[in-house]
Design an enzyme around this catalytic site. Structure first.
Site, PDB file in Angstrom:
ATOM      1  N   ASP A  93       0.924  -1.156  -0.061  1.00  0.00           N
ATOM      2  CA  ASP A  93       0.013  -0.101  -0.027  1.00  0.00           C
ATOM      3  C   ASP A  93       0.883   1.245  -0.016  1.00  0.00           C
ATOM      4  O   ASP A  93       1.528   1.475   0.995  1.00  0.00           O
ATOM      5  CB  ASP A  93      -0.884  -0.054   1.281  1.00  0.00           C
ATOM      6  CG  ASP A  93      -2.148  -1.030   1.316  1.00  0.00           C
ATOM      7  OD1 ASP A  93      -1.908  -1.980   0.249  1.00  0.00           O
ATOM      8  OD2 ASP A  93      -2.912  -0.908   2.028  1.00  0.00           O
ATOM      9  N   LYS A 155      -6.868   3.483  -2.855  1.00  0.00           N
ATOM     10  CA  LYS A 155      -7.244   3.366  -1.615  1.00  0.00           C
ATOM     11  C   LYS A 155      -7.536   4.776  -0.906  1.00  0.00           C
ATOM     12  O   LYS A 155      -6.875   5.771  -1.296  1.00  0.00           O
ATOM     13  CB  LYS A 155      -6.299   2.667  -0.739  1.00  0.00           C
ATOM     14  CG  LYS A 155      -6.264   2.602   0.885  1.00  0.00           C
ATOM     15  CD  LYS A 155      -5.021   1.677   1.291  1.00  0.00           C
ATOM     16  CE  LYS A 155      -5.135   1.778   2.867  1.00  0.00           C
ATOM     17  NZ  LYS A 155      -3.705   1.473   3.311  1.00  0.00           N
ATOM     18  N   LYS A 184     -10.150   0.255  -1.824  1.00  0.00           N
ATOM     19  CA  LYS A 184      -9.887   0.049  -0.493  1.00  0.00           C
ATOM     20  C   LYS A 184     -10.462   1.036   0.329  1.00  0.00           C
ATOM     21  O   LYS A 184      -9.901   2.194  -0.169  1.00  0.00           O
ATOM     22  CB  LYS A 184      -8.377  -0.350  -0.147  1.00  0.00           C
ATOM     23  CG  LYS A 184      -8.341  -0.637   1.378  1.00  0.00           C
ATOM     24  CD  LYS A 184      -6.952  -1.059   1.574  1.00  0.00           C
ATOM     25  CE  LYS A 184      -6.601  -1.366   2.918  1.00  0.00           C
ATOM     26  NZ  LYS A 184      -5.122  -1.812   3.307  1.00  0.00           N
TER      27      LYS A 184
END
Length: 220
Positions: A93, A155, A184
């Site tokens: 991430d 995300k 996400k």
């Protein structure tokens, strides 16, 4: 456990990223992630090797890159990524350079994401755009950038930027990302109702520590 809870838990990146996280706490996150069938555990890079050895393939290890501010250089982010993958991370991430977005340097942001994706060596990449710092126009442009980058996920948040996922942002993402990109939602997902709402809006992953806690509380 109900099918509803199993479905929610299967989308959870069970997360512990506090600066003071100890190995005993990381180990507990791993144990709970395995027990409750979470998608991954998301932990600091310094624990990746130890955690990967500990879980022995029973759950994916996720870590964060350029975290939480995103303004380290591309070379540093690529090194962090390659090091994490070498240590056993299966999911990455990364945080974008928000300043570049504010300057309209979307091609630089795109190039950086592509470079980090290459450093992933085939592992999953999620791109954190820190929605609480962006305008809707900037979020929409980042949907385009992430869609073109080769990353698998966009995300919402680090959880450290002063704001987390909102229902509006997840809906905005779903309206503007390419079909191959997943969403996400992370930061501020407080309970199972939040989780259900974000999934209904199209989130494929939830970055949170609270969902497993909520399920554990129900068992008591």
């Amino acid at each position: 456990m109900t099918q509803d809870l199993q479905t929610i838990l299967s989308k959870v990146d069970h997360t512990l990223l506090s600066q003071s996280a100890k190995w005993s706490e990381i180990k507990a996150i791993c144990d709970d992630g395995i027990r409750y069938g979470c998608a991954s555990v998301c932990i600091p890079a310094s624990y990746v090797r130890q955690a990967a050895e500990y879980v022995s393939g029973k759950i994916a290890i996720c870590t964060v890159i350029g975290f939480p501010n995103g303004y380290s250089t591309t070379a540093v982010k690529c090194f962090e990524t390659a090091d994490a993958v070498k240590n056993g991370a299966e999911e990455i991430d990364m945080v974008i350079n928000v300043g570049w977005v504010k300057d309209g340097l979307y091609n630089q942001v795109l190039d950086e994401i592509r470079a980090v994706k290459a450093a992933c060596g085939g592992k999953l990449l999620k791109v954190i755009i820190e929605t609480c710092l962006l305008t809707d126009e900037e979020k929409i442009e980042m949907c385009r950038v992430v869609s073109e980058s080769g990353a698998e996920y966009i995300k919402t948040s680090t959880g450290f930027g002063g704001g987390g996922a909102t229902r509006e942002d997840v809906a905005l993402f779903k309206a503007h990302i390419a079909p191959h990109v997943k969403v996400k939602a992370a930061g501020g997902i407080a309970d199972l109702n939040d989780a259900r709402d974000f999934i209904a809006l199209g989130a494929d992953r939830l970055g949170t520590s609270r969902i497993v806690k909520a399920v554990k509380a129900m068992e008591q």
